[in-house]
Design a protein around this motif. Structure first.
Motif, PDB file in Angstrom:
ATOM      1  N   ILE A   1      74.492   3.350  12.755  1.00 54.83           N
ATOM      2  CA  ILE A   1      75.253   2.798  13.883  1.00 54.83           C
ATOM      3  C   ILE A   1      75.441   3.902  14.921  1.00 54.83           C
ATOM      4  CG2 ILE A   1      77.491   1.809  14.582  1.00 54.83           C
ATOM      5  CD1 ILE A   1      75.992  -0.081  12.694  1.00 54.83           C
ATOM      6  N   CYS A   2      75.752   5.113  14.476  1.00 55.92           N
ATOM      7  CA  CYS A   2      76.006   6.219  15.400  1.00 55.92           C
ATOM      8  C   CYS A   2      74.760   7.080  15.578  1.00 55.92           C
ATOM      9  CB  CYS A   2      77.170   7.073  14.880  1.00 55.92           C
ATOM     10  SG  CYS A   2      78.697   6.139  14.811  1.00 55.92           S
ATOM     11  N   GLU A   3      74.581   7.554  16.807  1.00 54.03           N
ATOM     12  CA  GLU A   3      73.435   8.415  17.138  1.00 54.03           C
ATOM     13  C   GLU A   3      73.575   9.761  16.423  1.00 54.03           C
ATOM     14  OE1 GLU A   3      70.973   7.353  18.761  1.00 54.03           O
ATOM     15  OE2 GLU A   3      71.777   5.586  19.743  1.00 54.03           O
ATOM     16  N   LEU A   4      72.447  10.474  16.340  1.00 52.07           N
ATOM     17  CA  LEU A   4      72.451  11.778  15.663  1.00 52.07           C
ATOM     18  C   LEU A   4      73.522  12.705  16.256  1.00 52.07           C
ATOM     19  CD1 LEU A   4      71.198  13.903  13.745  1.00 52.07           C
ATOM     20  CD2 LEU A   4      69.533  14.399  15.547  1.00 52.07           C
ATOM     21  N   PHE A   5      73.579  12.802  17.594  1.00 52.95           N
ATOM     22  CA  PHE A   5      74.532  13.755  18.199  1.00 52.95           C
ATOM     23  C   PHE A   5      75.974  13.354  17.916  1.00 52.95           C
ATOM     24  CE2 PHE A   5      74.401  10.654  21.615  1.00 52.95           C
ATOM     25  CZ  PHE A   5      75.669  10.702  22.181  1.00 52.95           C
ATOM     26  N   GLU A   6      76.211  12.043  17.798  1.00 54.55           N
ATOM     27  CA  GLU A   6      77.574  11.567  17.498  1.00 54.55           C
ATOM     28  C   GLU A   6      77.940  11.913  16.057  1.00 54.55           C
ATOM     29  OE1 GLU A   6      77.784   7.595  20.308  1.00 54.55           O
ATOM     30  OE2 GLU A   6      76.672   7.450  18.448  1.00 54.55           O
ATOM     31  N   ARG A   7      76.991  11.684  15.132  1.00 52.50           N
ATOM     32  CA  ARG A   7      77.260  11.986  13.722  1.00 52.50           C
ATOM     33  C   ARG A   7      77.454  13.487  13.533  1.00 52.50           C
ATOM     34  NH1 ARG A   7      72.637  10.660  11.179  1.00 52.50           N
ATOM     35  NH2 ARG A   7      71.500   9.921  13.000  1.00 52.50           N
ATOM     36  N   MET A   8      76.654  14.297  14.254  1.00 53.71           N
ATOM     37  CA  MET A   8      76.786  15.763  14.138  1.00 53.71           C
ATOM     38  C   MET A   8      78.133  16.231  14.657  1.00 53.71           C
ATOM     39  SD  MET A   8      72.968  17.057  15.105  1.00 53.71           S
ATOM     40  CE  MET A   8      73.172  18.759  14.624  1.00 53.71           C
ATOM     41  N   GLU A   9      78.596  15.587  15.747  1.00 59.00           N
ATOM     42  CA  GLU A   9      79.872  15.986  16.342  1.00 59.00           C
ATOM     43  C   GLU A   9      81.017  15.728  15.361  1.00 59.00           C
ATOM     44  OE1 GLU A   9      79.941  14.625  20.431  1.00 59.00           O
ATOM     45  OE2 GLU A   9      82.122  14.779  20.438  1.00 59.00           O
ATOM     46  N   VAL A  10      80.971  14.576  14.686  1.00 61.24           N
ATOM     47  CA  VAL A  10      82.046  14.241  13.743  1.00 61.24           C
ATOM     48  C   VAL A  10      81.988  15.175  12.533  1.00 61.24           C
ATOM     49  CG1 VAL A  10      82.988  12.449  12.235  1.00 61.24           C
ATOM     50  CG2 VAL A  10      82.149  11.845  14.496  1.00 61.24           C
ATOM     51  N   VAL A  11      80.785  15.400  11.987  1.00 60.27           N
ATOM     52  CA  VAL A  11      80.661  16.287  10.817  1.00 60.27           C
ATOM     53  C   VAL A  11      81.165  17.691  11.183  1.00 60.27           C
ATOM     54  CG1 VAL A  11      79.056  17.355   9.179  1.00 60.27           C
ATOM     55  CG2 VAL A  11      78.796  14.944   9.755  1.00 60.27           C
ATOM     56  N   SER A  12      80.823  18.163  12.406  1.00 63.01           N
ATOM     57  CA  SER A  12      81.267  19.504  12.847  1.00 63.01           C
ATOM     58  C   SER A  12      82.775  19.621  12.875  1.00 63.01           C
ATOM     59  CB  SER A  12      80.819  19.819  14.277  1.00 63.01           C
ATOM     60  OG  SER A  12      79.486  19.653  14.422  1.00 63.01           O
ATOM     61  N   SER A  13      83.442  18.493  13.153  1.00 64.83           N
ATOM     62  CA  SER A  13      84.904  18.545  13.298  1.00 64.83           C
ATOM     63  C   SER A  13      85.609  18.580  11.944  1.00 64.83           C
ATOM     64  CB  SER A  13      85.408  17.359  14.127  1.00 64.83           C
ATOM     65  OG  SER A  13      85.324  16.184  13.354  1.00 64.83           O
ATOM     66  N   CYS A  14      84.869  18.391  10.855  1.00 68.27           N
ATOM     67  CA  CYS A  14      85.484  18.405   9.520  1.00 68.27           C
ATOM     68  C   CYS A  14      85.844  19.837   9.138  1.00 68.27           C
ATOM     69  CB  CYS A  14      84.513  17.793   8.509  1.00 68.27           C
ATOM     70  SG  CYS A  14      85.118  17.866   6.821  1.00 68.27           S
ATOM     71  N   LYS A  15      87.068  20.019   8.631  1.00 68.29           N
ATOM     72  CA  LYS A  15      87.549  21.391   8.376  1.00 68.29           C
ATOM     73  C   LYS A  15      86.802  22.095   7.248  1.00 68.29           C
ATOM     74  CE  LYS A  15      91.513  19.960   5.562  1.00 68.29           C
ATOM     75  NZ  LYS A  15      92.966  20.028   5.402  1.00 68.29           N
ATOM     76  N   TRP A  16      86.041  21.361   6.444  1.00 67.44           N
ATOM     77  CA  TRP A  16      85.315  21.984   5.333  1.00 67.44           C
ATOM     78  C   TRP A  16      83.928  22.483   5.758  1.00 67.44           C
ATOM     79  CZ3 TRP A  16      89.328  22.283   2.528  1.00 67.44           C
ATOM     80  CH2 TRP A  16      90.188  21.211   2.352  1.00 67.44           C
ATOM     81  N   VAL A  17      83.561  22.176   7.007  1.00 69.86           N
ATOM     82  CA  VAL A  17      82.184  22.438   7.459  1.00 69.86           C
ATOM     83  C   VAL A  17      82.121  23.669   8.362  1.00 69.86           C
ATOM     84  CG1 VAL A  17      80.277  21.473   8.833  1.00 69.86           C
ATOM     85  CG2 VAL A  17      81.556  20.009   7.245  1.00 69.86           C
TER      86      VAL A  17
END
Ligand code: CTP
Length: 144
Positions: A51-67
């Motif tokens: 559903i979400c584009e690559l850049f959108e998924r990357m942005e959300v994963v980047s915001s995770c405090k474990w990453v």
């Protein structure tokens, strides 16, 4: 220790965040968690497009405090380029892959892992949550 994990991470959910927390625990103090995110065209080859584009998924994963770092799984079915880019010591994946041919799915062999001194660790899969489950919850809500 550098921990590599990969996936699509569409409609980011608690199963994803728990997996990433487990990665961070394995990485230890001073360790790093590198997440390799699948391009949409690659996902579309083996399941429906995200559903979400690559850049959108990357942005959300980047915001995770474990990453610590997010990269693109540029090799598609061959995850070796991304694993080498991450300089991984350990590859972490959910236990849903334990009964499947994970090596084949990732495009590496045990020999290749041994040659690069990389270990694979399966961590508990979080039941009752997944991107697929969220999609069906939305559909149920729309048509109830
Ligand atoms: N994962 C997990 N627990 C879940 C869902 C996913 O531990 N409930 C892990 C997977 O094992 C994988 C990573 O998260 O290592 C990325 O999974 P991904 O395929 O992006 O998420 P899913 O929710 O499983 O997606 P789908 O429903 O489309 O298969």
């Amino acid at each position: 220790m550098i921990v590599y994990t990969g996936g699509t991470f569409d409609l980011f959910h608690s199963g994803h965040s728990r997996l990433l927390e487990r990665c961070k625990n394995i990485a230890g103090v001073g360790g790093q968690v590198v997440v390799s995110v699948n391009p949409s065209e690659f996902c579309a080859q083996y399941k429906e497009p995200p559903i979400c584009e690559l850049f959108e998924r990357m942005e959300v994963v980047s915001s995770c405090k474990w990453v610590d770092k997010v990269i693109i799984n540029t090799g598609g079915a061959d995850s070796k380029p991304a694993i080498l880019e991450a300089k991984a010591d350990v590859i972490v994946v959910g236990s849903d892959w334990e009964t499947k041919d994970y090596h084949k799915q990732m495009g590496f062999t045990q020999e290749w892992l041994d040659e690069h001194n990389i270990k694979v660790i399966f961590v508990p899969y979080s039941e009752h949550i997944s991107t697929t489950i969220i999609k069906s919850r939305i559909l149920d809500r729309m048509f109830q």
